[in-house]
Design a protein around this motif. Structure first.
Motif, PDB file in Angstrom:
ATOM      1  N   VAL A 101       0.767  -1.059  -0.067  1.00  0.00           N
ATOM      2  CA  VAL A 101      -0.033  -0.030  -0.038  1.00  0.00           C
ATOM      3  C   VAL A 101       0.878   1.224  -0.068  1.00  0.00           C
ATOM      4  CG1 VAL A 101      -1.725   1.278   1.435  1.00  0.00           C
ATOM      5  CG2 VAL A 101      -1.859  -1.195   1.501  1.00  0.00           C
ATOM      6  N   VAL A 102       0.311   2.284  -0.856  1.00  0.00           N
ATOM      7  CA  VAL A 102       1.362   3.417  -0.847  1.00  0.00           C
ATOM      8  C   VAL A 102       0.127   4.631  -0.649  1.00  0.00           C
ATOM      9  CG1 VAL A 102       2.697   5.357  -2.054  1.00  0.00           C
ATOM     10  CG2 VAL A 102       3.121   2.584  -2.130  1.00  0.00           C
ATOM     11  N   LEU A 103       0.565   5.444   0.473  1.00  0.00           N
ATOM     12  CA  LEU A 103      -0.177   6.768   0.634  1.00  0.00           C
ATOM     13  C   LEU A 103       0.355   7.833   0.007  1.00  0.00           C
ATOM     14  CD1 LEU A 103      -1.316   4.638   2.776  1.00  0.00           C
ATOM     15  CD2 LEU A 103      -1.303   6.448   4.424  1.00  0.00           C
ATOM     16  N   CYS A 104      -0.230   8.834  -0.552  1.00  0.00           N
ATOM     17  CA  CYS A 104       0.156   9.816  -1.162  1.00  0.00           C
ATOM     18  C   CYS A 104      -0.840  10.980  -1.068  1.00  0.00           C
ATOM     19  CB  CYS A 104       0.536   9.685  -2.859  1.00  0.00           C
ATOM     20  SG  CYS A 104       1.497  11.070  -3.637  1.00  0.00           S
ATOM     21  N   HIS A 105      -0.700  11.709   0.270  1.00  0.00           N
ATOM     22  CA  HIS A 105      -1.651  12.434   0.736  1.00  0.00           C
ATOM     23  C   HIS A 105      -1.121  13.901   0.708  1.00  0.00           C
ATOM     24  CE1 HIS A 105      -3.931   8.956   2.767  1.00  0.00           C
ATOM     25  NE2 HIS A 105      -3.921   8.809   1.534  1.00  0.00           N
ATOM     26  N   GLY A 106      -1.965  14.720   0.011  1.00  0.00           N
ATOM     27  CA  GLY A 106      -1.430  16.299   0.041  1.00  0.00           C
ATOM     28  C   GLY A 106       0.077  16.451  -0.459  1.00  0.00           C
ATOM     29  N   VAL A 107       0.504  15.543  -1.632  1.00  0.00           N
ATOM     30  CA  VAL A 107       1.776  15.892  -2.053  1.00  0.00           C
ATOM     31  C   VAL A 107       1.788  15.991  -3.471  1.00  0.00           C
ATOM     32  CG1 VAL A 107       3.870  14.589  -2.855  1.00  0.00           C
ATOM     33  CG2 VAL A 107       2.727  14.176  -0.418  1.00  0.00           C
ATOM     34  N   LEU A 108       0.684  15.519  -4.248  1.00  0.00           N
ATOM     35  CA  LEU A 108       0.883  15.765  -5.609  1.00  0.00           C
ATOM     36  C   LEU A 108       0.717  17.195  -6.178  1.00  0.00           C
ATOM     37  CD1 LEU A 108       1.032  13.526  -7.974  1.00  0.00           C
ATOM     38  CD2 LEU A 108      -1.587  13.759  -8.233  1.00  0.00           C
ATOM     39  N   GLU A 109      -0.086  17.901  -5.308  1.00  0.00           N
ATOM     40  CA  GLU A 109      -0.424  19.227  -5.628  1.00  0.00           C
ATOM     41  C   GLU A 109       0.821  20.101  -5.672  1.00  0.00           C
ATOM     42  OE1 GLU A 109      -3.015  18.943  -2.111  1.00  0.00           O
ATOM     43  OE2 GLU A 109      -2.040  17.505  -3.514  1.00  0.00           O
ATOM     44  N   TYR A 110       1.781  19.967  -4.790  1.00  0.00           N
ATOM     45  CA  TYR A 110       2.950  20.548  -4.414  1.00  0.00           C
ATOM     46  C   TYR A 110       4.228  20.146  -5.294  1.00  0.00           C
ATOM     47  CZ  TYR A 110       0.276  22.230  -0.666  1.00  0.00           C
ATOM     48  OH  TYR A 110      -0.506  22.713   0.056  1.00  0.00           O
ATOM     49  N   LEU A 111       3.941  19.073  -6.198  1.00  0.00           N
ATOM     50  CA  LEU A 111       5.088  18.594  -7.027  1.00  0.00           C
ATOM     51  C   LEU A 111       5.175  19.481  -8.546  1.00  0.00           C
ATOM     52  CD1 LEU A 111       4.644  14.765  -6.900  1.00  0.00           C
ATOM     53  CD2 LEU A 111       6.131  16.418  -5.499  1.00  0.00           C
ATOM     54  N   ASP A 112       6.525  19.806  -8.792  1.00  0.00           N
ATOM     55  CA  ASP A 112       6.751  20.346  -9.892  1.00  0.00           C
ATOM     56  C   ASP A 112       6.235  19.539 -11.306  1.00  0.00           C
ATOM     57  OD1 ASP A 112       7.970  22.489  -8.819  1.00  0.00           O
ATOM     58  OD2 ASP A 112      10.005  21.748  -9.129  1.00  0.00           O
ATOM     59  N   GLN A 113       6.410  18.217 -11.283  1.00  0.00           N
ATOM     60  CA  GLN A 113       5.870  17.383 -12.313  1.00  0.00           C
ATOM     61  C   GLN A 113       5.001  16.436 -11.631  1.00  0.00           C
ATOM     62  OE1 GLN A 113       9.575  16.270 -13.926  1.00  0.00           O
ATOM     63  NE2 GLN A 113       9.189  17.483 -15.708  1.00  0.00           N
ATOM     64  N   PRO A 114       3.607  16.700 -11.379  1.00  0.00           N
ATOM     65  CA  PRO A 114       2.818  15.692 -10.719  1.00  0.00           C
ATOM     66  C   PRO A 114       2.629  14.187 -11.537  1.00  0.00           C
ATOM     67  CG  PRO A 114       1.742  17.742 -10.856  1.00  0.00           C
ATOM     68  CD  PRO A 114       3.017  17.907 -11.804  1.00  0.00           C
ATOM     69  N   ALA A 115       2.623  14.081 -12.541  1.00  0.00           N
ATOM     70  CA  ALA A 115       2.918  13.066 -13.244  1.00  0.00           C
ATOM     71  C   ALA A 115       3.993  12.171 -13.165  1.00  0.00           C
ATOM     72  CB  ALA A 115       2.535  13.035 -14.919  1.00  0.00           C
ATOM     73  N   ALA A 116       5.066  12.754 -13.083  1.00  0.00           N
ATOM     74  CA  ALA A 116       6.204  11.922 -12.904  1.00  0.00           C
ATOM     75  C   ALA A 116       6.654  11.615 -11.415  1.00  0.00           C
ATOM     76  CB  ALA A 116       7.548  13.086 -13.274  1.00  0.00           C
ATOM     77  N   GLY A 117       5.813  12.575 -10.524  1.00  0.00           N
ATOM     78  CA  GLY A 117       5.925  12.139  -9.139  1.00  0.00           C
ATOM     79  C   GLY A 117       5.138  10.945  -8.938  1.00  0.00           C
ATOM     80  N   LEU A 118       3.883  10.963  -9.456  1.00  0.00           N
ATOM     81  CA  LEU A 118       2.993   9.804  -9.350  1.00  0.00           C
ATOM     82  C   LEU A 118       3.672   8.677  -9.803  1.00  0.00           C
ATOM     83  CD1 LEU A 118       0.274   9.149  -8.205  1.00  0.00           C
ATOM     84  CD2 LEU A 118      -0.812   9.686 -10.426  1.00  0.00           C
ATOM     85  N   GLY A 119       4.276   8.664 -10.808  1.00  0.00           N
ATOM     86  CA  GLY A 119       4.883   7.556 -11.452  1.00  0.00           C
ATOM     87  C   GLY A 119       5.833   6.937 -10.557  1.00  0.00           C
ATOM     88  N   ASN A 120       6.498   7.730  -9.850  1.00  0.00           N
ATOM     89  CA  ASN A 120       7.321   7.244  -8.796  1.00  0.00           C
ATOM     90  C   ASN A 120       6.935   6.630  -7.638  1.00  0.00           C
ATOM     91  OD1 ASN A 120       9.742   7.937  -9.836  1.00  0.00           O
ATOM     92  ND2 ASN A 120      10.190   9.591  -8.557  1.00  0.00           N
TER      93      ASN A 120
END
Length: 250
Positions: A101-120
């Motif tokens: 399980v991976v939680l990504c809460h309140g992170v994506l909106e602050y990334l320069d490249q949301p798609a790349a960050g979500l890919g990681n």
């Protein structure tokens, strides 16, 4: 362990916690859980309290210190491990395909490249693993600016590709439910449940909730009832997507 969603913090976290708890409780086994940007452990410590092993990756040493203290106070220190890092450098500190399980809460909106960050984030999941994604919703921000009398800012957020209401906006990106589920799909995750979070609670005067008998519980029930209804996703402050990574192919 006390309920992490009570009393006032419940308005911000109860819907997500209920969905997440059902997902990890139903596994029937001890899970390896990664909480990216997990900070002081608002979700990590309760998840560890359910018997799972949790790794928290966060860039703030102060937050990780608070996490360690909080886990110790809750009696789950042996199941919570904090490590300094961020999503873009995730594999400097954790392994690929290492978590159920991976939680990504309140992170994506602050990334320069949301798609790349979500890919990681998704790459850290084992095949068939569960993603819990929580990100800022566009509609809630537009509504909040309009109700505060900032009509030009509300219009700017509505028209801006990133959902920003101006140069002073502290949030770099906001998403519609369609945008968020498309990002999830592109990352190799099948979106399941989508929930609107904080549909009403950010709009209700705090004094009403704090002083009116029974108001908090009634508002919690209202949030829970509206969360899964698509017609309310467009005005939610945050959007939560629970999805499953594609299983490994033979």
């Amino acid at each position: 362990m006390s309920d992490p969603m009570r009393p006032r913090a419940a308005l911000r976290t109860a819907v997500v916690w209920d969905v997440l708890k059902d997902a990890v409780d139903g596994a029937g086994q001890t899970l390896d859980v990664l909480d990216t940007g997990g900070g002081t452990g608002n979700f990590a410590v309760p998840v560890a309290g359910l018997g799972h092993r949790v790794t928290v990756v966060d860039p703030s040493p102060n937050a990780l210190f608070a996490l360690e203290r909080r886990a110790a106070e809750a009696g789950v220190a042996a199941r919570v491990h904090g490590v300094q890092g961020d999503v873009h450098g995730l594999f400097d500190v954790v392994g690929r395909e290492s978590f159920d399980v991976v939680l990504c809460h309140g992170v994506l909106e602050y990334l320069d490249q949301p798609a790349a960050g979500l890919g990681n984030v998704v790459a850290a999941l084992r095949p068939g693993g569960t993603l819990s994604l929580l990100a800022a919703g566009l509609g809630g921000a537009v509504l909040a600016r309009a109700l505060a009398g900032h009509f030009s800012e509300a219009r700017e957020a509505l028209d801006d590709p990133e959902g920003r209401w101006g140069a002073a906006d502290p949030v770099p990106h906001r998403f519609t439910a369609a945008q968020l589920t498309a990002l999830v799909a592109d990352a190799g995750v099948e979106a399941g449940a989508v929930h609107g979070v904080r549909v009403f609670s950010d709009l209700v005067p705090g004094v009403l909730v704090d002083t009116e008998p029974g108001a908090l519980d009634a508002l919690l029930r209202l949030e829970a009832a509206a969360a899964a209804r698509p017609e309310f996703h467009a005005v939610a402050t945050q959007l939560h997507v629970l999805g499953r990574k594609s299983p490994a192919r033979d």
